[in-house]
Scaffold this active site. Structure first.
Site, PDB file in Angstrom:
ATOM      1  N   GLY A  89      27.213   9.709 108.667  1.00  0.00           N
ATOM      2  CA  GLY A  89      26.093  10.225 107.834  1.00  0.00           C
ATOM      3  C   GLY A  89      26.370   9.501 106.482  1.00  0.00           C
ATOM      4  O   GLY A  89      26.323  10.040 105.416  1.00  0.00           O
ATOM      5  N   ALA A  90      26.534   8.140 106.614  1.00  0.00           N
ATOM      6  CA  ALA A  90      26.688   7.453 105.228  1.00  0.00           C
ATOM      7  C   ALA A  90      25.653   6.816 104.694  1.00  0.00           C
ATOM      8  O   ALA A  90      25.421   5.956 103.917  1.00  0.00           O
ATOM      9  CB  ALA A  90      27.955   6.373 105.489  1.00  0.00           C
ATOM     10  N   GLY A 140      23.583  10.474 100.077  1.00  0.00           N
ATOM     11  CA  GLY A 140      24.493  11.595  99.483  1.00  0.00           C
ATOM     12  C   GLY A 140      25.904  11.024  99.383  1.00  0.00           C
ATOM     13  O   GLY A 140      26.279  10.108  99.074  1.00  0.00           O
ATOM     14  N   ILE A 141      26.643  12.257  99.767  1.00  0.00           N
ATOM     15  CA  ILE A 141      28.160  12.375  99.860  1.00  0.00           C
ATOM     16  C   ILE A 141      28.737  11.184 100.756  1.00  0.00           C
ATOM     17  O   ILE A 141      29.629  10.299 100.109  1.00  0.00           O
ATOM     18  CB  ILE A 141      28.463  13.801 100.259  1.00  0.00           C
ATOM     19  CG1 ILE A 141      28.018  14.677  99.378  1.00  0.00           C
ATOM     20  CG2 ILE A 141      30.042  13.800 100.451  1.00  0.00           C
ATOM     21  CD1 ILE A 141      28.278  16.100  99.657  1.00  0.00           C
ATOM     22  N   GLY A 142      28.203  10.912 101.929  1.00  0.00           N
ATOM     23  CA  GLY A 142      28.747  10.009 102.855  1.00  0.00           C
ATOM     24  C   GLY A 142      28.541   8.592 102.151  1.00  0.00           C
ATOM     25  O   GLY A 142      29.412   7.765 102.141  1.00  0.00           O
ATOM     26  N   SER A 185      31.835  23.256 104.491  1.00  0.00           N
ATOM     27  CA  SER A 185      31.113  24.054 103.373  1.00  0.00           C
ATOM     28  C   SER A 185      31.488  25.380 103.173  1.00  0.00           C
ATOM     29  O   SER A 185      32.101  26.241 104.023  1.00  0.00           O
ATOM     30  CB  SER A 185      29.540  24.082 103.757  1.00  0.00           C
ATOM     31  OG  SER A 185      28.811  24.783 102.724  1.00  0.00           O
ATOM     32  N   TYR A 204      23.812  27.595 110.012  1.00  0.00           N
ATOM     33  CA  TYR A 204      24.600  26.707 109.101  1.00  0.00           C
ATOM     34  C   TYR A 204      26.122  27.041 108.707  1.00  0.00           C
ATOM     35  O   TYR A 204      27.156  26.676 108.792  1.00  0.00           O
ATOM     36  CB  TYR A 204      23.988  26.289 107.746  1.00  0.00           C
ATOM     37  CG  TYR A 204      24.418  24.990 107.016  1.00  0.00           C
ATOM     38  CD1 TYR A 204      24.828  23.912 107.339  1.00  0.00           C
ATOM     39  CD2 TYR A 204      24.917  25.450 105.903  1.00  0.00           C
ATOM     40  CE1 TYR A 204      25.291  22.838 106.637  1.00  0.00           C
ATOM     41  CE2 TYR A 204      25.999  24.652 104.980  1.00  0.00           C
ATOM     42  CZ  TYR A 204      25.854  23.242 105.437  1.00  0.00           C
ATOM     43  OH  TYR A 204      26.664  22.211 104.757  1.00  0.00           O
TER      44      TYR A 204
HETATM   45  N1  LIG Z   1      24.836  18.755  99.406  1.00  0.00           N
HETATM   46  C1  LIG Z   1      25.672  19.790  99.166  1.00  0.00           C
HETATM   47  O1  LIG Z   1      25.444  20.666  98.582  1.00  0.00           O
HETATM   48  C2  LIG Z   1      26.574  20.157 100.265  1.00  0.00           C
HETATM   49  C3  LIG Z   1      27.553  21.487 100.206  1.00  0.00           C
HETATM   50  C4  LIG Z   1      28.597  21.773 101.300  1.00  0.00           C
HETATM   51  C5  LIG Z   1      28.690  20.961 102.369  1.00  0.00           C
HETATM   52  N2  LIG Z   1      27.593  19.753 102.392  1.00  0.00           N
HETATM   53  C6  LIG Z   1      27.858  18.847 103.593  1.00  0.00           C
HETATM   54  O2  LIG Z   1      28.291  17.622 103.229  1.00  0.00           O
HETATM   55  C7  LIG Z   1      27.828  16.417 104.172  1.00  0.00           C
HETATM   56  C8  LIG Z   1      27.057  15.496 103.612  1.00  0.00           C
HETATM   57  O3  LIG Z   1      25.578  16.110 103.175  1.00  0.00           O
HETATM   58  P1  LIG Z   1      24.801  15.480 101.913  1.00  0.00           P
HETATM   59  O4  LIG Z   1      24.684  16.484 101.071  1.00  0.00           O
HETATM   60  O5  LIG Z   1      25.000  14.193 101.610  1.00  0.00           O
HETATM   61  O6  LIG Z   1      23.371  15.451 102.700  1.00  0.00           O
HETATM   62  P2  LIG Z   1      22.285  14.260 103.016  1.00  0.00           P
HETATM   63  O7  LIG Z   1      22.165  13.408 101.863  1.00  0.00           O
HETATM   64  O8  LIG Z   1      21.235  14.844 103.621  1.00  0.00           O
HETATM   65  O9  LIG Z   1      23.231  13.280 104.075  1.00  0.00           O
HETATM   66  C9  LIG Z   1      23.576  13.726 105.521  1.00  0.00           C
HETATM   67  C10 LIG Z   1      23.766  12.533 106.210  1.00  0.00           C
HETATM   68  O10 LIG Z   1      23.904  12.783 107.455  1.00  0.00           O
HETATM   69  C11 LIG Z   1      23.039  12.151 108.547  1.00  0.00           C
HETATM   70  N3  LIG Z   1      22.452  13.106 109.531  1.00  0.00           N
HETATM   71  C12 LIG Z   1      22.017  14.214 109.334  1.00  0.00           C
HETATM   72  N4  LIG Z   1      21.625  14.794 110.695  1.00  0.00           N
HETATM   73  C13 LIG Z   1      21.950  13.511 111.541  1.00  0.00           C
HETATM   74  C14 LIG Z   1      21.721  13.008 112.866  1.00  0.00           C
HETATM   75  N5  LIG Z   1      20.971  14.129 113.788  1.00  0.00           N
HETATM   76  N6  LIG Z   1      22.022  12.028 113.332  1.00  0.00           N
HETATM   77  C15 LIG Z   1      22.596  11.184 112.407  1.00  0.00           C
HETATM   78  N7  LIG Z   1      22.682  11.476 111.228  1.00  0.00           N
HETATM   79  C16 LIG Z   1      22.439  12.497 110.706  1.00  0.00           C
HETATM   80  C17 LIG Z   1      21.944  11.742 107.433  1.00  0.00           C
HETATM   81  O11 LIG Z   1      21.158  10.620 108.010  1.00  0.00           O
HETATM   82  P3  LIG Z   1      19.854  10.394 107.585  1.00  0.00           P
HETATM   83  O12 LIG Z   1      19.807   9.648 106.245  1.00  0.00           O
HETATM   84  O13 LIG Z   1      19.267   9.586 108.914  1.00  0.00           O
HETATM   85  O14 LIG Z   1      19.019  11.537 107.478  1.00  0.00           O
HETATM   86  C18 LIG Z   1      22.595  11.582 106.232  1.00  0.00           C
HETATM   87  O15 LIG Z   1      23.105  10.176 106.330  1.00  0.00           O
HETATM   88  C19 LIG Z   1      26.978  17.433 105.274  1.00  0.00           C
HETATM   89  O16 LIG Z   1      27.873  17.752 106.335  1.00  0.00           O
HETATM   90  C20 LIG Z   1      26.796  18.763 104.636  1.00  0.00           C
HETATM   91  O17 LIG Z   1      26.664  19.981 105.428  1.00  0.00           O
HETATM   92  C21 LIG Z   1      26.861  19.456 101.371  1.00  0.00           C
END
Ligand SMILES: NC(=O)c1ccc[n+]([C@@H]2O[C@H](COP(=O)([O-])OP(=O)(O)OC[C@H]3O[C@@H](n4cnc5c(N)ncnc54)[C@H](OP(=O)(O)O)[C@@H]3O)[C@@H](O)[C@H]2O)c1
Length: 281
Positions: free
Chosen positions: A9-10, A13-15, A139, A165
């Site tokens: 998931g890079a 966002g965070i990745g 989370s 979730y």
């Molecule tokens: N943001 C927050 O406030 C928060 C808080 C607590 C925990 N988290 C955790 O942090 C992690 C990163 O999240 P983020 O906030 O950076 O969100 P994000 O910007 O939505 O990034 C999520 C990443 O995961 C990929 N992904 C999602 N579903 C997928 C699938 N079925 N197959 C392949 N790739 C998939 C996305 O790919 P695409 O680009 O193709 O969609 C994207 O690269 C997650 O595990 C999330 O649960 C986030």
């Protein structure tokens, strides 16, 4: 020797922020995405932002275990060793329950079974490193929203996206602590903070929660701040605490104990072994 890190998931966002930070520190970063064209654009961005050309891309839809298996085969063909695995990809789904290509509820599939299967398929490459680490992005929703039904782990009844979730991140934390006593590889879980990313943007949570989530977003952390604990766990010469711990702001933090028992931890682990086809009996 240059270290290799795989970040799922890079593409966003965070990745992506973690990928830029680790590229700047000289890692060979393998970014995972689900769409080849988007992943290639992000790969070029990371090279430009970090000045490090050692950035590789790999794709798999984490809603498909066949895709995950094929991705891990390609990784074995291309890389002799992985030093750090960051299971970052995750998602909050919408208020209508959906299942993956394998028939697994999608929140469970992307947040629990996908990192479980990737970890199992790549553990041999990690064990070739003398300082390997697995970092699972969980989370604090495991404290706020989890309400598991141990007879219905994928919420065929009583599904709502936040409950699914919270449960999924709780199970990810339990699988992290379970793995810690099965391998010498260090394994950590963490909460990155509330971070302004694409996370939840397209999740239809219902009218009220959709409005609330838009209102609070301006107060969220930047993706770079959200990646800080991940980068710390990947790079610190000494990580405080123990393998299996859960981290917030770089420090070991308390996990919810509300639903915990060793038997339930075993139940989730065994359920994942069966759902991923690692054990078929
Ligand atoms: N943001 C927050 O406030 C928060 C808080 C607590 C925990 N988290 C955790 O942090 C992690 C990163 O999240 P983020 O906030 O950076 O969100 P994000 O910007 O939505 O990034 C999520 C990443 O995961 C990929 N992904 C999602 N579903 C997928 C699938 N079925 N197959 C392949 N790739 C998939 C996305 O790919 P695409 O680009 O193709 O969609 C994207 O690269 C997650 O595990 C999330 O649960 C986030």
């Amino acid at each position: 020797m240059q270290k290799t890190v795989l970040i799922t998931g890079a593409t966003s966002g965070i990745g992506k922020a973690a990928a830029v930070a680790l590229s700047r520190q000289g890692f060979h970063v393998i970014i995972h995405g689900r769409d080849a064209a988007k992943t290639e654009v992000v790969r070029q961005d990371i090279i430009t932002e970090s000045g490090n050309t050692q950035v590789s891309a790999i794709t798999a839809d984490l809603f498909s275990m066949q895709d995950i298996r094929e991705m891990c085969t390609r990784i074995h063909e291309q890389f002799p060793r992985i030093d750090i695995l960051i299971n970052n990809a995750g998602s909050l789904m919408s208020n209508v329950r959906e299942v993956s290509a394998d028939g697994i509820e999608k929140t469970f599939a992307v947040n629990v079974t996908a990192p479980f299967l990737i970890t199992h398929l790549l553990l041999d490459l990690l064990e070739k490193s003398d300082d390997a680490r697995i970092i699972n992005v969980a989370s604090n929703s495991h404290q706020l929203n989890a309400q598991p039904d141990f007879n219905d782990l994928e919420l065929k009844n009583g599904y709502n996206p936040l409950r699914a979730y919270g449960n999924a991140k709780l199970f990810l934390i339990w699988n992290t602590q379970h793995l810690a006593w099965r391998t010498n590889v260090k394994v950590y879980s963490l909460h990155p903070g509330a971070v302004a990313t694409s996370f939840g943007k397209n999740s239809n949570l219902g009218p009220l929660l959709n409005i609330i989530s838009k209102m609070v977003r301006p107060f969220f952390l930047s993706p770079e701040s959200g990646a800080d604990t991940i980068v710390f766990l990947a790079t610190a010469s000494t990580v405080p605490g123990n393998s299996g711990d859960y981290y917030v702001n770089r420090k070991p933090a308390k996990k919810s104990v509300k639903y915990f028992s060793p038997e339930r931890e075993d139940l989730i682990w065994n359920y994942c072994l069966h759902q991923t086809g690692i054990i078929t009996y």
